[in-house]
Write an enzyme that holds these catalytic residues in place. Sequence first.
Site, PDB file in Angstrom:
ATOM      1  N   THR A  86       0.868  -1.186   0.000  1.00  0.00           N
ATOM      2  CA  THR A  86       0.000   0.000   0.000  1.00  0.00           C
ATOM      3  C   THR A  86       0.901   1.231   0.000  1.00  0.00           C
ATOM      4  O   THR A  86       1.034   1.907   1.026  1.00  0.00           O
ATOM      5  CB  THR A  86      -0.943   0.017   1.220  1.00  0.00           C
ATOM      6  OG1 THR A  86      -0.161  -0.163   2.416  1.00  0.00           O
ATOM      7  CG2 THR A  86      -1.974  -1.088   1.127  1.00  0.00           C
ATOM      8  N   THR A 122      -1.080  -2.939   5.472  1.00  0.00           N
ATOM      9  CA  THR A 122      -1.406  -1.753   6.262  1.00  0.00           C
ATOM     10  C   THR A 122      -2.304  -0.852   5.430  1.00  0.00           C
ATOM     11  O   THR A 122      -1.886  -0.354   4.386  1.00  0.00           O
ATOM     12  CB  THR A 122      -0.128  -1.010   6.672  1.00  0.00           C
ATOM     13  OG1 THR A 122       0.724  -1.905   7.390  1.00  0.00           O
ATOM     14  CG2 THR A 122      -0.447   0.183   7.545  1.00  0.00           C
ATOM     15  N   GLU A 150       0.167  -6.826  10.409  1.00  0.00           N
ATOM     16  CA  GLU A 150       1.540  -7.327  10.624  1.00  0.00           C
ATOM     17  C   GLU A 150       2.328  -6.319  11.452  1.00  0.00           C
ATOM     18  O   GLU A 150       2.071  -5.124  11.426  1.00  0.00           O
ATOM     19  CB  GLU A 150       2.222  -7.588   9.278  1.00  0.00           C
ATOM     20  CG  GLU A 150       2.324  -6.377   8.344  1.00  0.00           C
ATOM     21  CD  GLU A 150       3.555  -5.519   8.576  1.00  0.00           C
ATOM     22  OE1 GLU A 150       4.444  -5.965   9.333  1.00  0.00           O
ATOM     23  OE2 GLU A 150       3.611  -4.416   8.013  1.00  0.00           O
ATOM     24  N   ARG A 153       9.588  -6.183  11.770  1.00  0.00           N
ATOM     25  CA  ARG A 153      10.679  -5.220  11.712  1.00  0.00           C
ATOM     26  C   ARG A 153      11.732  -5.779  10.782  1.00  0.00           C
ATOM     27  O   ARG A 153      12.152  -6.932  10.930  1.00  0.00           O
ATOM     28  CB  ARG A 153      11.281  -5.000  13.101  1.00  0.00           C
ATOM     29  CG  ARG A 153      10.332  -4.405  14.125  1.00  0.00           C
ATOM     30  CD  ARG A 153      10.901  -4.520  15.524  1.00  0.00           C
ATOM     31  NE  ARG A 153      11.061  -5.923  15.913  1.00  0.00           N
ATOM     32  CZ  ARG A 153      11.667  -6.331  17.021  1.00  0.00           C
ATOM     33  NH1 ARG A 153      12.200  -5.448  17.843  1.00  0.00           N
ATOM     34  NH2 ARG A 153      11.761  -7.617  17.302  1.00  0.00           N
ATOM     35  N   LEU A 252      14.540   5.974  21.548  1.00  0.00           N
ATOM     36  CA  LEU A 252      14.961   7.291  22.032  1.00  0.00           C
ATOM     37  C   LEU A 252      16.414   7.560  21.628  1.00  0.00           C
ATOM     38  O   LEU A 252      17.178   8.077  22.422  1.00  0.00           O
ATOM     39  CB  LEU A 252      14.818   7.391  23.551  1.00  0.00           C
ATOM     40  CG  LEU A 252      13.445   7.748  24.099  1.00  0.00           C
ATOM     41  CD1 LEU A 252      13.505   7.889  25.612  1.00  0.00           C
ATOM     42  CD2 LEU A 252      12.894   9.036  23.482  1.00  0.00           C
ATOM     43  N   GLY A 255      19.636  11.072  16.104  1.00  0.00           N
ATOM     44  CA  GLY A 255      20.361  10.770  14.875  1.00  0.00           C
ATOM     45  C   GLY A 255      19.700  11.411  13.674  1.00  0.00           C
ATOM     46  O   GLY A 255      19.045  12.458  13.792  1.00  0.00           O
ATOM     47  N   GLY A 259      13.266   6.190   8.418  1.00  0.00           N
ATOM     48  CA  GLY A 259      12.986   6.096   6.991  1.00  0.00           C
ATOM     49  C   GLY A 259      12.346   4.755   6.725  1.00  0.00           C
ATOM     50  O   GLY A 259      11.668   4.193   7.574  1.00  0.00           O
ATOM     51  N   CYS A 262       7.752   1.985   5.702  1.00  0.00           N
ATOM     52  CA  CYS A 262       6.570   1.955   6.586  1.00  0.00           C
ATOM     53  C   CYS A 262       6.316   3.277   7.300  1.00  0.00           C
ATOM     54  O   CYS A 262       5.328   3.956   7.015  1.00  0.00           O
ATOM     55  CB  CYS A 262       6.713   0.821   7.606  1.00  0.00           C
ATOM     56  SG  CYS A 262       6.589  -0.826   6.877  1.00  0.00           S
ATOM     57  N   LYS A 324      18.132   1.091   7.542  1.00  0.00           N
ATOM     58  CA  LYS A 324      18.459   0.521   8.848  1.00  0.00           C
ATOM     59  C   LYS A 324      19.408  -0.646   8.627  1.00  0.00           C
ATOM     60  O   LYS A 324      19.505  -1.173   7.515  1.00  0.00           O
ATOM     61  CB  LYS A 324      17.206   0.070   9.589  1.00  0.00           C
ATOM     62  CG  LYS A 324      16.486  -1.111   8.965  1.00  0.00           C
ATOM     63  CD  LYS A 324      15.278  -1.556   9.787  1.00  0.00           C
ATOM     64  CE  LYS A 324      15.676  -2.116  11.128  1.00  0.00           C
ATOM     65  NZ  LYS A 324      14.530  -2.680  11.891  1.00  0.00           N
TER      66      LYS A 324
END
Length: 438
Positions: A86, A122, A150, A153, A252, A255, A259, A262, A324
């Site tokens: 989506t 989603t 869902e 990660r 927390l 940086g 991105g 999602c 990531k």
Amino acid sequence: MKVSVIGLGYLGATHAVAMAELGHEVVGLEPDPKKLEALKAGVLPFHEPGLDEALSRVLKTGKITFQAEHNHHSASADLHFICVGTPQRSGSDAADTSYVMAAAKALAPHLRPDAVVAGKSTVPVGTATELQKVMTEITGFDVNLAWNPEFLREGTALEDSLRPDRIVVGAWNEHSVEVIKAAYAPILNLGTPFLVLDVPTAELVKVAANAFLATKISFINAMAEVAEVSGADAVSLAKAIGYDERIGNKFLRTGIGFGGGCLPKDIRGFMARAEELGVGSAVEFLKDVDAINLRRRDKVVALAKSELGDVRGKRVTMLGISFKPDSDDLRDSPALEIAQRLSREGAEVTVHDPVSLSALAEKEPALGREADLVEAVREADLVILGTEWKQYKDADPHALGAVVANKTVIDGRNVLDVAAWQSAGWKVIALGRSIQNG
């Protein structure tokens, strides 16, 4: 059980393998011929730790097969999972649900009346109601549609699928709940919470969770903006407030921000849907969350210019380009945007990344690529850490310092051992911290 998984992108491929690992007979449907053939050969079209080995296992057992479209094989499934994308709609912040609708329409003529359809994509709240209406019109009977969001990660997707912290189901009837519950029985037997909600709430769970996480990340980055002009240390601040159990220390980290495929599109889609429902003001704060996040990218570009002056012809090395670690996903990557912006202004940008260089070659061939870390930083005027890969945390600052032209590093993720790098003669510039000089 016999299960079909429709759409074999990141979510679908992971879910299909997980269902097969649980012992179900799985048929995966994917119209993209290149992706389909790769999966049949046991090759993933993306990087995800541990998933390739799991795919090989279930292929050998015969628990999973792949095909391009529905036939008698997929039509005999007890449970169909819709896992298509989506994306953000072109020219709008709203989510594009056309792929979900197309998947539902393609499935409907093949549905058994007792089969259950579980959406995992989603979607904006209200989508399931529209889908059920369309599918019921096609089939001529009330379709058992449920929503099962869902919570994967990237980097830990298989673990998140097989050992989730909760399973959420929104359904209109008990039959749908029981079929989905049976599919997850091996996981539920481990004590995983199983939450049965109404359908609109189930649709909201994922976007609400992502909105909260994005807000938490942007909050600490807003504090970093204050710290940078006041002499405070936002890293220490995050640690101090994180001890409060009402706040917690996860997400927390100061940086260059979030991105990926999602969080950015989900909070924008959430805002757009709230506007459609007439309650846009309820989530208007997400505009600031988005703006704070994007300003962190601006901050790194500004720091680079401050250090280099005219960036034209200067050699910049970007350590990490995926959004990531443990992923090759470049969607809305802060590191990639920073590299692109410096390159457009004339810098000679070289990128190092443990897994994403081939993906980068397809997406942004103008950027230099180097697979060897030492060679990547050789003669660099500035080094920027953009993705917190363990390889960079563990790098020897003395070895890297021996080949650079200028020992200056911008730690965009606040993961370097500042004292060690400074003792090796580096100037460390870390977002939200007053430790500029080596």
